[in-house]
Design a protein around this motif. Sequence first.
Motif, PDB file in Angstrom:
ATOM      1  N   GLU A 166       0.829  -1.298  -0.156  1.00  0.00           N
ATOM      2  CA  GLU A 166       0.124   0.110   0.022  1.00  0.00           C
ATOM      3  C   GLU A 166       0.828   1.288   0.260  1.00  0.00           C
ATOM      4  N   GLY A 167       0.429   2.247  -0.580  1.00  0.00           N
ATOM      5  CA  GLY A 167       1.231   3.456  -0.757  1.00  0.00           C
ATOM      6  C   GLY A 167       0.639   4.595  -1.652  1.00  0.00           C
ATOM      7  N   ARG A 168       1.269   5.604  -1.985  1.00  0.00           N
ATOM      8  CA  ARG A 168       0.665   6.594  -2.821  1.00  0.00           C
ATOM      9  C   ARG A 168       1.553   6.870  -4.056  1.00  0.00           C
ATOM     10  N   ASP A 169       1.502   6.909  -5.283  1.00  0.00           N
ATOM     11  CA  ASP A 169       2.291   7.208  -6.381  1.00  0.00           C
ATOM     12  C   ASP A 169       2.077   8.532  -6.731  1.00  0.00           C
ATOM     13  N   ASP A 170       3.058   9.283  -6.189  1.00  0.00           N
ATOM     14  CA  ASP A 170       2.868  10.764  -6.297  1.00  0.00           C
ATOM     15  C   ASP A 170       3.750  11.216  -7.328  1.00  0.00           C
ATOM     16  N   SER A 171       4.094  10.245  -8.123  1.00  0.00           N
ATOM     17  CA  SER A 171       5.131  10.716  -9.334  1.00  0.00           C
ATOM     18  C   SER A 171       4.480  11.574 -10.422  1.00  0.00           C
ATOM     19  N   GLY A 172       3.239  11.285 -10.727  1.00  0.00           N
ATOM     20  CA  GLY A 172       2.686  11.856 -11.703  1.00  0.00           C
ATOM     21  C   GLY A 172       2.451  11.087 -12.876  1.00  0.00           C
ATOM     22  N   VAL A 173       3.427  10.041 -13.130  1.00  0.00           N
ATOM     23  CA  VAL A 173       3.383   8.747 -14.181  1.00  0.00           C
ATOM     24  C   VAL A 173       2.329   8.225 -14.479  1.00  0.00           C
ATOM     25  N   VAL A 174       1.885   8.009 -15.676  1.00  0.00           N
ATOM     26  CA  VAL A 174       0.565   7.335 -15.927  1.00  0.00           C
ATOM     27  C   VAL A 174       0.838   5.816 -15.968  1.00  0.00           C
ATOM     28  N   SER A 175       0.235   4.846 -15.336  1.00  0.00           N
ATOM     29  CA  SER A 175       0.881   3.437 -15.440  1.00  0.00           C
ATOM     30  C   SER A 175      -0.505   2.594 -15.234  1.00  0.00           C
ATOM     31  N   SER A 176      -0.272   1.674 -15.915  1.00  0.00           N
ATOM     32  CA  SER A 176      -1.339   0.476 -15.722  1.00  0.00           C
ATOM     33  C   SER A 176      -1.371  -0.288 -14.467  1.00  0.00           C
ATOM     34  N   ARG A 177      -0.028   0.066 -13.638  1.00  0.00           N
ATOM     35  CA  ARG A 177      -0.094  -0.860 -12.490  1.00  0.00           C
ATOM     36  C   ARG A 177      -1.177  -0.203 -11.566  1.00  0.00           C
ATOM     37  N   PHE A 178      -1.219   1.478 -11.321  1.00  0.00           N
ATOM     38  CA  PHE A 178      -2.108   1.915 -10.274  1.00  0.00           C
ATOM     39  C   PHE A 178      -3.313   2.716 -10.956  1.00  0.00           C
ATOM     40  N   ILE A 179      -3.435   2.857 -11.922  1.00  0.00           N
ATOM     41  CA  ILE A 179      -4.572   3.392 -12.698  1.00  0.00           C
ATOM     42  C   ILE A 179      -5.162   2.443 -13.633  1.00  0.00           C
ATOM     43  N   GLU A 180      -6.117   2.035 -13.254  1.00  0.00           N
ATOM     44  CA  GLU A 180      -7.026   0.863 -13.655  1.00  0.00           C
ATOM     45  C   GLU A 180      -7.801   1.150 -15.058  1.00  0.00           C
ATOM     46  N   LYS A 181      -8.347   2.392 -15.037  1.00  0.00           N
ATOM     47  CA  LYS A 181      -9.116   2.782 -16.125  1.00  0.00           C
ATOM     48  C   LYS A 181      -8.316   3.463 -17.210  1.00  0.00           C
ATOM     49  N   ALA A 182      -8.603   3.316 -18.511  1.00  0.00           N
ATOM     50  CA  ALA A 182      -7.983   3.980 -19.499  1.00  0.00           C
ATOM     51  C   ALA A 182      -8.365   5.366 -19.608  1.00  0.00           C
ATOM     52  N   GLY A 183      -7.575   6.388 -20.454  1.00  0.00           N
ATOM     53  CA  GLY A 183      -7.924   7.793 -20.359  1.00  0.00           C
ATOM     54  C   GLY A 183      -6.804   8.519 -20.176  1.00  0.00           C
ATOM     55  N   GLY A 184      -5.660   8.078 -19.589  1.00  0.00           N
ATOM     56  CA  GLY A 184      -4.606   9.152 -19.307  1.00  0.00           C
ATOM     57  C   GLY A 184      -4.633   9.609 -17.858  1.00  0.00           C
ATOM     58  N   GLY A 185      -5.227   8.939 -16.943  1.00  0.00           N
ATOM     59  CA  GLY A 185      -5.210   9.642 -15.372  1.00  0.00           C
ATOM     60  C   GLY A 185      -6.802  10.161 -15.321  1.00  0.00           C
ATOM     61  N   GLU A 186      -6.935  10.455 -13.901  1.00  0.00           N
ATOM     62  CA  GLU A 186      -8.331  10.906 -13.516  1.00  0.00           C
ATOM     63  C   GLU A 186      -8.600  12.304 -14.357  1.00  0.00           C
ATOM     64  N   GLU A 187      -7.886  13.015 -14.280  1.00  0.00           N
ATOM     65  CA  GLU A 187      -8.165  14.574 -14.746  1.00  0.00           C
ATOM     66  C   GLU A 187      -8.274  14.402 -16.167  1.00  0.00           C
ATOM     67  N   TYR A 188      -7.356  13.673 -16.820  1.00  0.00           N
ATOM     68  CA  TYR A 188      -7.203  13.751 -18.346  1.00  0.00           C
ATOM     69  C   TYR A 188      -8.697  13.115 -18.750  1.00  0.00           C
ATOM     70  N   ALA A 189      -9.084  11.767 -18.175  1.00  0.00           N
ATOM     71  CA  ALA A 189     -10.236  11.071 -18.572  1.00  0.00           C
ATOM     72  C   ALA A 189     -11.551  11.878 -18.272  1.00  0.00           C
ATOM     73  N   SER A 190     -11.454  12.481 -17.069  1.00  0.00           N
ATOM     74  CA  SER A 190     -12.543  13.260 -17.029  1.00  0.00           C
ATOM     75  C   SER A 190     -12.755  14.691 -17.950  1.00  0.00           C
ATOM     76  N   PHE A 191     -11.566  15.373 -18.209  1.00  0.00           N
ATOM     77  CA  PHE A 191     -11.722  16.419 -19.234  1.00  0.00           C
ATOM     78  C   PHE A 191     -11.888  15.938 -20.800  1.00  0.00           C
ATOM     79  N   PHE A 192     -11.553  14.964 -21.257  1.00  0.00           N
ATOM     80  CA  PHE A 192     -11.560  14.592 -22.604  1.00  0.00           C
ATOM     81  C   PHE A 192     -12.774  13.661 -22.772  1.00  0.00           C
ATOM     82  N   GLY A 193     -13.400  13.182 -21.597  1.00  0.00           N
ATOM     83  CA  GLY A 193     -14.656  12.466 -21.681  1.00  0.00           C
ATOM     84  C   GLY A 193     -15.928  13.361 -21.512  1.00  0.00           C
ATOM     85  N   LYS A 194     -15.792  14.448 -21.573  1.00  0.00           N
ATOM     86  CA  LYS A 194     -17.059  15.329 -21.325  1.00  0.00           C
ATOM     87  C   LYS A 194     -17.750  15.443 -22.572  1.00  0.00           C
ATOM     88  N   GLU A 195     -19.283  15.267 -22.714  1.00  0.00           N
ATOM     89  CA  GLU A 195     -19.784  15.726 -23.777  1.00  0.00           C
ATOM     90  C   GLU A 195     -19.843  16.933 -24.188  1.00  0.00           C
TER      91      GLU A 195
END
Length: 780
Positions: A166-195
Amino acid sequence: TETNDLLLVSNISRRIMSENDHQDDPIAEAAQGTSSSNAFAAVKLLAAAALFYSAGLTFAETYQHMSARSTSLNSVHDIEAFTAANNNAYSYINWNGHGRRLSEAKISKENPPSYMKDLFEELKERTKLMEDTPPAEVKYWFEYTGPLQKYFYRYSRSRKKADSFEGRDDSGVVSSRFIEKAGGGEEYASFFGKESNDIPTDEMASYKRLLDNCLAMGSESRPDRKTGSVWSELYKDDADRCRILFTLNTVGAGRLTTMLWETRPPAPHSVEPRPWISEQETAATHLERNLQEIDAMCASGLIAARVQVLVCEPIPGVWTDWMDSMLPNCGGKADPMKMKEGSSDKVEERASPVQVVVTANSKTAEVCHDLKSGFMEQRMQDLTLSPPYLTDENVDLKTFNPADKNTHPDLVSSDDHDLYIALKWSTLITIRSVNAFLQASADLSVAATSTISELSKEEQEDGVTVVLSSDASSPFLIPSFVRVSYVSEENNKVAKWRMHGDFFHPAAWEICKDSFDMSWIPGSLSGSGGVTDACHGEKDCGQWWIYFAEEQMPTTPEIYANEVTAPLVQGGSNYIYMLTERQRQEIVKVKVCLHAAGDDKTKKEQCGDSPQGVIPLGDMESFLMNFTPNTALGKKHATNRFPGYSRAEERELDRAKVKERKQLKDQEDIEKALFDYTIYPAALFHKDATIKAARARDFAITGAKRDPEAIGPQKVKSGYYDVTITKPRHQQWAWCQAISRKGLCTLYADYFRSFADDRCLESCGMHKNWSKVERMAEEL
């Protein structure tokens, strides 16, 4: 019969692969027929191999089998006449009549854009945390935020339980290990996923910035998007998009010791949960994640993706069908539960975003599979660039057009594209990295065309200021990438390699602190609406850039492949690189000139320099690409092929001093870890780059007045890094640094480049003079 089969596949694959709806070939039309799915896939792959070679790509044999041929120059080919007076890599298209968008939002610190509301709430939460916590209990880690993450690394059959950290990945790097959903990270997925309907009208320029940058530096030829065209069949609309060609190198992909294509693919659109699979067990999970990321790009409505999968030998049709099914938003087979009635689910009856290309024949298949041969790396470059000498040895240097492609029209790479992305299956690609590359390329383009006044004497002598222009003498810069890997539990030296941090922080192994320098490029900030000047002639407006001073040094076997087929960009990577259409054309010009020059060194010198790799400091983590198997760290580099090779002597002297002082007495493991292995954490990379830039500016400002006995910065410093480590930083610095690490300086560029809020300019790499040293504040 063989000819008819080839014609049949040629006709069908043109229907499947062609993006521009070329006119049908009447000869091929006469050879129409039907075939079963598996038989069709097998014939299609065999034909792809034949087409690849008929296109003339066999010239690029590796030197193990044949020496490179020198092409003599025909008398009519005057190489001096070809030498360009301008560097067109920085040119761009001003789409005045193409729905060009300029930001209309009235940006201010008090009235931030709607997409930044959560970010400002986070600053309030950081501030409250620092205010409510007793000073004695405030910890340095208060500046790091984010969810607690869990990494499962193995499954114990005896205990029937998965082991995890357990821990926090504060590096800012997008990885499939800690970011389960595709889209480049939470902020990018939310931004480009908006209608589109949910986007405020005055903020539309921010959401379309990626598309505007892509169109500005892409191809002038736009696709046929009318109803009934392949475009409308793939993307279900007639809106223009950023056309991206993904060239995917699959050599070395496998499941343990078995070649990947000899196993079965994961079940697409499955409802049941999958059994846990180790990162190192199979390449299928990494290939799947990349396809999911590409599909998320198409789902944004901004990108039209086509994927060319390069293999050494024909693969089973089930894998072709599986890859197609992973890209439903790009035109692939949709989930059966979501398919409309009457829609076709057969690949041969509809357009497909995937093309499998067999790059070798029976004679070269073994070399193709050899990871040291550089064979597939050369094939990737051939398909990405499509230079004219692949099909014509005698290119007329006076008349050839680098925009034209003469490779076989059934190769999807022969179509017009705006952006080219070449990557190996083990490298994770995201919309974040695409957006970052396009923005950085736009920044370099606007810097070359901006009206910059004459540099002062101090700027000419500071050693870091670089001015770009369209002149041939100007540096040819292309944003480049560095691969990073997490520590793998499968590595038997885990305890040793954990010195660089914990399991949640990625590190590079192909570069070190000596691999790069820092440069300030005036005017290198592009605004909204494509390539537009965001500086408006303001003095000291620009951006800090990481400038590669060495070639990247991977470990074996890739280091030997690089020596056979060098990366297209100096300091860049062979395993993940991008090119806009404008950059591709400029490289093709240089390649054609070098090819025509043969072994004549004098003529080669007239062809211009190869492009140089750079990374914007303020968006550095967007250019750090996760090597998804995460097995790269802890491997020793080949002799004389290691990062920092330009300072090898100094490195040996440092090691000798450590031994002489007995600083690591009886700690040989630590000594070897420090000097024999390269583990360069992302956070340390960011710190070293920032400190290098800040010190360079400090030296330039102090000049002859610099106190030779003083230690540390004298007039300017890094506000984030040049602080005491005994107490936490101010919440604003932590907030800004997190913004930079997450790539939000670029995602929210309209806000940060408006200069209405200067709090994060330094963290975003846009403050030339950094922070003032307090004791010198009155002197600046």
